[in-house]
Scaffold this active site. Structure first.
Site, PDB file in Angstrom:
ATOM      1  NE  ARG A  83      -3.247   2.368   3.134  1.00  0.00           N
ATOM      2  CZ  ARG A  83      -2.632   2.977   3.909  1.00  0.00           C
ATOM      3  NH1 ARG A  83      -1.572   3.026   4.551  1.00  0.00           N
ATOM      4  NH2 ARG A  83      -3.439   4.228   4.386  1.00  0.00           N
TER       5      ARG A  83
ATOM      6  CG  ASP B   1      12.267 -17.460   9.541  1.00  0.00           C
ATOM      7  OD1 ASP B   1      11.425 -17.898  10.114  1.00  0.00           O
ATOM      8  OD2 ASP B   1      12.717 -18.109   8.414  1.00  0.00           O
TER       9      ASP B   1
ATOM     10  CG  MET C 245       6.530 -21.392  11.581  1.00  0.00           C
ATOM     11  SD  MET C 245       6.248 -20.506   9.841  1.00  0.00           S
ATOM     12  CE  MET C 245       6.008 -22.145   8.912  1.00  0.00           C
TER      13      MET C 245
ATOM     14  CD  GLU D 181      10.647 -23.883  32.839  1.00  0.00           C
ATOM     15  OE1 GLU D 181       9.910 -23.983  31.658  1.00  0.00           O
ATOM     16  OE2 GLU D 181      10.546 -23.168  33.740  1.00  0.00           O
TER      17      GLU D 181
ATOM     18  NE  ARG E   9       9.195 -20.997   0.621  1.00  0.00           N
ATOM     19  CZ  ARG E   9       9.564 -19.953   1.629  1.00  0.00           C
ATOM     20  NH1 ARG E   9      10.530 -19.005   1.433  1.00  0.00           N
ATOM     21  NH2 ARG E   9       9.073 -19.991   2.735  1.00  0.00           N
TER      22      ARG E   9
HETATM   23  O1  F6P Z   1       8.950 -17.570   5.551  1.00  0.00           O
HETATM   24  C1  F6P Z   1      10.017 -18.114   6.716  1.00  0.00           C
HETATM   25  C2  F6P Z   1       9.359 -19.598   7.039  1.00  0.00           C
HETATM   26  O2  F6P Z   1       7.975 -19.329   7.575  1.00  0.00           O
HETATM   27  C3  F6P Z   1      10.209 -20.204   8.086  1.00  0.00           C
HETATM   28  O3  F6P Z   1      10.012 -19.819   9.354  1.00  0.00           O
HETATM   29  C4  F6P Z   1       9.718 -21.719   7.610  1.00  0.00           C
HETATM   30  O4  F6P Z   1      10.734 -22.588   8.063  1.00  0.00           O
HETATM   31  C5  F6P Z   1       9.235 -21.729   6.216  1.00  0.00           C
HETATM   32  O5  F6P Z   1       8.974 -20.137   5.695  1.00  0.00           O
HETATM   33  C6  F6P Z   1       8.341 -22.351   5.695  1.00  0.00           C
HETATM   34  O6  F6P Z   1       8.148 -22.420   4.173  1.00  0.00           O
HETATM   35  P1  F6P Z   1       6.941 -22.938   3.620  1.00  0.00           P
HETATM   36  O7  F6P Z   1       5.856 -21.950   3.843  1.00  0.00           O
HETATM   37  O8  F6P Z   1       7.414 -22.887   2.020  1.00  0.00           O
HETATM   38  O9  F6P Z   1       6.553 -24.335   3.896  1.00  0.00           O
END
Ligand code: F6P
Length: 323
Positions: free
Chosen positions: A21, A127, A169, A187, A72
């Site tokens: 945006r 990340d 993640m 922990e 990707r």
């Molecule tokens: O975008 C980063 C991320 O979320 C990572 O933390 C995770 O390992 C990966 O992408 C997962 O990728 P995908 O959505 O292609 O499974």
């Protein structure tokens, strides 16, 4: 600069829409035409782009994901892919590109820059492992959703004297695990950057149980060598030493979806607008990020192939405080 294109690439991140945006409206305010490329570099190769007007990006600032779509694209990583992308941009008369995404996406930006195309990156990944920025778009939202889950698990864990293994993640990076482990009073925190052997986790859990704790949280990043599932299998064999009952929760993509926090919306807005200013300045081949709370442009040449390390001293702090 008269016509620019914007794409979002890689894993989506809450806040990407706010960046789209801001970049769109910032460019229109300069009198430029703006095109939105669908589904990241894959859409660039397929030549799927539509003009974006101010109204097209209305009502999206609070929406998670990306209205442009993301992907990707292994094909874009080849020389032929880069050439095809460039040819599509040129035949459309696009003279500048904004790439909103993480490490893989900014490596793609760098390839285009190396071929002489004016490109500016915007730091975005949950990340938070991009070099050239303290924070990335999406990480604040992902950390807060993960933390809420940990807080919820702790209350039920406490009722049943259980230890919860929580997988966060982060395929290559333990930032989310580290931050939520600290904020959630875990922990044990296990990250790809600093592994903790399963036998040590068992010892620490057993010691916590002996000290009278009613619950325990072990946060394990998705990319850790001893993943949460394998760790759970190991724990089952050592239940007697641990004391607590055991449960595993994998949070997965739940934390990547949903509404962006205020911090992510503001960061994304600042970075999206700054990317347009940067294109206008003529100094391209950079990524816009935030360093010491100031918007900064870092050359893509410094960013490509590099990641930002987590602060491993915080892991030691978490260990000391888990008394
Ligand atoms: O975008 C980063 C991320 O979320 C990572 O933390 C995770 O390992 C990966 O992408 C997962 O990728 P995908 O959505 O292609 O499974």
């Amino acid at each position: 600069m008269q016509k620019i294109a914007i794409l979002t690439s890689g894993g989506d991140a809450p806040g990407m829409n706010a960046a789209v945006r801001a970049a769109t409206r910032g460019a229109i305010a300069r009198g430029w035409e703006v095109y939105g490329i669908r589904n990241g570099y894959a859409g660039l190769l397929a030549d799927t782009m539509d003009e974006l007007h101010a109204r097209d990006v209305g009502g999206i600032i609070q929406r998670g994901g990306t209205v442009l779509g993301s992907a990707r694209s292994p094909e874009f990583q080849s020389d032929a892919g880069v050439e095809k992308g460039l040819s599509n941009l040129r035949s459309r008369g696009v003279d500048g590109l904004i790439v909103i995404g993480g490490n893989g996406s900014q490596t793609g930006s760098y390839r285009l820059h190396q071929e002489g195309f004016p490109v500016v990156g915007v730091a975005s990944t949950i990340d938070n492992d991009l070099y050239g920025t303290d924070v990335t778009i999406g990480v604040d939202s992902a950390v807060n959703v993960t933390l809420e889950a940990i807080d919820r698990l702790r209350t039920t864990g406490s009722s049943h004297q259980r230890a919860f293994l929580v997988e966060t993640m982060g395929r290559n990076c333990g930032y989310i695990a580290l931050m939520t482990g600290i904020a959630g009073g875990a922990e044990v925190i296990v990250t790809p950057e600093r592994e903790v052997e399963p036998h040590e986790v068992v010892e620490r859990l057993g010691a916590a149980y002996s000290r009278g704790k009613t619950h325990a949280i072990v946060v394990v990043a998705e990319g850790a060598k001893h993943g949460a599932r394998a760790m759970m299998d190991y724990f089952k064999e050592h239940r007697g030493t641990i004391g607590f009952g055991l449960r595993l929760t994998t949070l997965g993509h739940v934390v990547r979806g949903g509404v962006p926090t205020a911090a992510d919306r503001v960061l994304a807005t600042r970075l999206g607008a700054a990317a347009v200013d940067q294109l206008a300045s003529g100094t391209t081949g950079v990524m816009m990020g935030s360093l010491c709370n100031t918007i900064a442009a870092t050359p893509l040449a410094e960013i490509a192939g590099r990641t930002k390390p987590i602060d491993c001293a915080l892991l030691e702090l978490a260990r000391v405080l888990a008394q």
